[in-house]
Design an enzyme around this catalytic site. Sequence first.
Site, PDB file in Angstrom:
ATOM      1  CB  THR A  20      -0.951   0.013   1.208  1.00  0.00           C
ATOM      2  OG1 THR A  20      -0.187  -0.111   2.418  1.00  0.00           O
ATOM      3  CG2 THR A  20      -1.944  -1.140   1.116  1.00  0.00           C
ATOM      4  CG  ASP A  44       3.598  -4.790   3.276  1.00  0.00           C
ATOM      5  OD1 ASP A  44       4.162  -5.615   4.016  1.00  0.00           O
ATOM      6  OD2 ASP A  44       4.014  -3.626   3.103  1.00  0.00           O
ATOM      7  CE1 TYR A  49       5.316   2.176   3.445  1.00  0.00           C
ATOM      8  CE2 TYR A  49       3.628   0.492   3.331  1.00  0.00           C
ATOM      9  CZ  TYR A  49       4.954   0.843   3.334  1.00  0.00           C
ATOM     10  OH  TYR A  49       5.914  -0.138   3.194  1.00  0.00           O
ATOM     11  CE  LYS A  78       6.354  -3.030   5.877  1.00  0.00           C
ATOM     12  NZ  LYS A  78       4.997  -2.752   5.348  1.00  0.00           N
ATOM     13  CG  HIS A 111       9.081   0.429   8.131  1.00  0.00           C
ATOM     14  ND1 HIS A 111       7.911   1.105   7.857  1.00  0.00           N
ATOM     15  CD2 HIS A 111       9.584   0.101   6.923  1.00  0.00           C
ATOM     16  CE1 HIS A 111       7.737   1.183   6.547  1.00  0.00           C
ATOM     17  NE2 HIS A 111       8.741   0.589   5.962  1.00  0.00           N
ATOM     18  CB  SER A 154      11.190  -4.331   7.126  1.00  0.00           C
ATOM     19  OG  SER A 154      11.222  -3.916   5.765  1.00  0.00           O
ATOM     20  CG  ASN A 155      14.155  -1.893   4.847  1.00  0.00           C
ATOM     21  OD1 ASN A 155      14.245  -2.172   3.656  1.00  0.00           O
ATOM     22  ND2 ASN A 155      13.106  -1.260   5.352  1.00  0.00           N
ATOM     23  CD  GLN A 176       8.001  -6.018   3.549  1.00  0.00           C
ATOM     24  OE1 GLN A 176       8.044  -4.802   3.533  1.00  0.00           O
ATOM     25  NE2 GLN A 176       6.883  -6.704   3.812  1.00  0.00           N
ATOM     26  CB  SER A 203      10.840  -3.111  -5.144  1.00  0.00           C
ATOM     27  OG  SER A 203      10.326  -1.986  -4.489  1.00  0.00           O
ATOM     28  N   PRO A 204       9.671  -6.553  -6.079  1.00  0.00           N
ATOM     29  CG  PRO A 204       7.917  -8.108  -6.221  1.00  0.00           C
ATOM     30  CD  PRO A 204       8.303  -6.810  -5.574  1.00  0.00           C
ATOM     31  CG  LEU A 205       7.534  -6.880 -10.774  1.00  0.00           C
ATOM     32  CD1 LEU A 205       6.297  -6.316 -11.461  1.00  0.00           C
ATOM     33  CD2 LEU A 205       7.862  -8.250 -11.356  1.00  0.00           C
ATOM     34  N   GLY A 206      11.755  -4.889  -9.478  1.00  0.00           N
ATOM     35  CA  GLY A 206      12.849  -3.959  -9.631  1.00  0.00           C
ATOM     36  C   GLY A 206      12.397  -2.518  -9.665  1.00  0.00           C
TER      37      GLY A 206
END
Length: 206
Positions: A20, A44, A49, A78, A111, A154-155, A176, A203-206
């Site tokens: 989101t 998510d 956000y 998060k 996060h 995450s991160n 994540q 961002s699995p598609l880059g």
Amino acid sequence: MAESFVLNTGARIPSIGLGTMQIEPGAVDGAIYAAVKAGYRHIDCAPVYCNEKQVGLALKKLVEDGVVKREDLFITSKLWSGDHAPEDVPEAFGTTLKDLQIDYIDLFLIHGPIRIRKGTTVSPENFLPPDIPATWGAMEKLYDSGKARAIGVSNFSCKKLVDLFTVARVPPAVNQVECHLIWQQDNLRKLCQSRGVHLSAFSPLG
């Protein structure tokens, strides 16, 4: 592709989720409603956000309309970097529950491994020394309460994750991170696999 993966808690996390981030508040409820009707079950979210209240309205409507039951959804949120103080963790978590209009969260993540002054933005003058062991201890209490069905991060880099393993009573279920063909995170992925931590890609598609 598998429809879901089993976490170290025994829960299943859907393999594909709707993020989101960057969805405008005025559009997020319609986007979530349409996505769930199309088959998405993992949503998510994050306070930073700035749209969790709108997410909550969409989730409530989906359940009220009989499109889906709450237990069929997997909701991730998060803990923001300004809420790392142990006394701030349950308050931040409670706000997220209220905004999302649910009584438990399937997965609650730190996060990121950085800490900032409460109520400020990410800027060098607002950075504080992180105390991940203390923050994680507060996260573990949320897990113990049953209101956070799984907890994670995450991160987190390999070093940050190993440091966490040394102090965690409840091991993280998820890390994540950005992960895609250009940045495959090989070392981190191998570490997570060896310790039973699910590596979740944004961002699995880059």
